[in-house]
Enzyme design. Structure first.
Site, mmCIF file in Angstrom:
data_model
loop_
_atom_site.group_PDB
_atom_site.id
_atom_site.type_symbol
_atom_site.label_atom_id
_atom_site.label_comp_id
_atom_site.label_asym_id
_atom_site.label_seq_id
_atom_site.Cartn_x
_atom_site.Cartn_y
_atom_site.Cartn_z
ATOM 1 N N GLU A 1 -56.135 56.700 53.419
ATOM 2 C CA GLU A 1 -54.659 57.061 53.443
ATOM 3 C C GLU A 1 -54.630 58.840 52.811
ATOM 4 O OE1 GLU A 1 -55.526 54.194 52.598
ATOM 5 O OE2 GLU A 1 -53.597 53.477 52.767
ATOM 6 N N ASN B 1 -61.746 54.486 54.024
ATOM 7 C CA ASN B 1 -61.643 54.386 52.407
ATOM 8 C C ASN B 1 -63.225 54.429 51.913
ATOM 9 O OD1 ASN B 1 -62.120 51.717 54.126
ATOM 10 N ND2 ASN B 1 -61.475 51.150 52.031
ATOM 11 N N ILE B 2 -63.919 55.602 50.939
ATOM 12 C CA ILE B 2 -64.704 55.401 50.215
ATOM 13 C C ILE B 2 -64.914 54.975 48.877
ATOM 14 C CG2 ILE B 2 -66.594 57.182 50.413
ATOM 15 C CD1 ILE B 2 -65.010 58.795 52.056
ATOM 16 N N CYS C 1 -51.559 56.343 47.077
ATOM 17 C CA CYS C 1 -50.869 56.627 48.013
ATOM 18 C C CYS C 1 -49.640 56.820 48.301
ATOM 19 C CB CYS C 1 -52.210 55.809 49.503
ATOM 20 S SG CYS C 1 -54.069 55.876 48.815
#
Ligand SMILES: [Zn+2]
Length: 135
Positions: free
Chosen positions: A55, A42-43, A93
């Protein structure tokens, strides 16, 4: 690739998370039908709306490399990078997964600190989904 190996790759990716705001690290490892694996973390961004989940990073990396046939995705996550409980995918997601994953065949793997593994079909975690077959 075993489920355990895929989960280990997802766990390893939690170390790459860029999460200065939530401190919640998530890693994902996507297994494609041809055996290739794409990973993601994750960013976050100071403009929270453009933050992206691990994801979707893994899925978009695969799609950008021409892969759209997926078998399963492993997801691991935890506050400050410490894995404790299962880390299920968010609604966004799940929706992205429906674009490329077969509802019954595509599997989502989750594991906790005790190495318990849960495996779900996409249909189980996103019932009555809206997919391309409805357009
Ligand atoms: Zn998500």
């Amino acid at each position: 690739m075993t489920n355990k190996e895929l989960i280990e790759k997802a766990k390893e990716m939690t170390k790459r998370s860029y999460v200065p705001y939530s401190h919640f690290h998530v890693g994902a490892a996507l297994l494609c039908s041809d055996g290739s694996v794409y990973t993601g973390c994750n960013i976050e961004n100071s403009a929270f709306g453009v933050t992206i989940c691990a994801e979707r990073v893994a899925i978009f990396k695969a799609v950008s490399e021409g892969k759209t046939d997926f078998e399963k995705i492993a997801i691991m996550g935890g506050r400050d990078g410490v894995i404790e409980d299962f880390c299920p995918p968010c609604g966004s997601c799940r929706q992205v997964m429906t674009e490329f994953g077969d509802l019954k065949k595509f599997k989502i793997l989750l594991a906790n600190a005790e190495d318990e593994i849960k495996e779900y079909s996409l249909e189980e975690i996103l019932p009555m989904s809206f997919g391309k077959e409805r357009l």
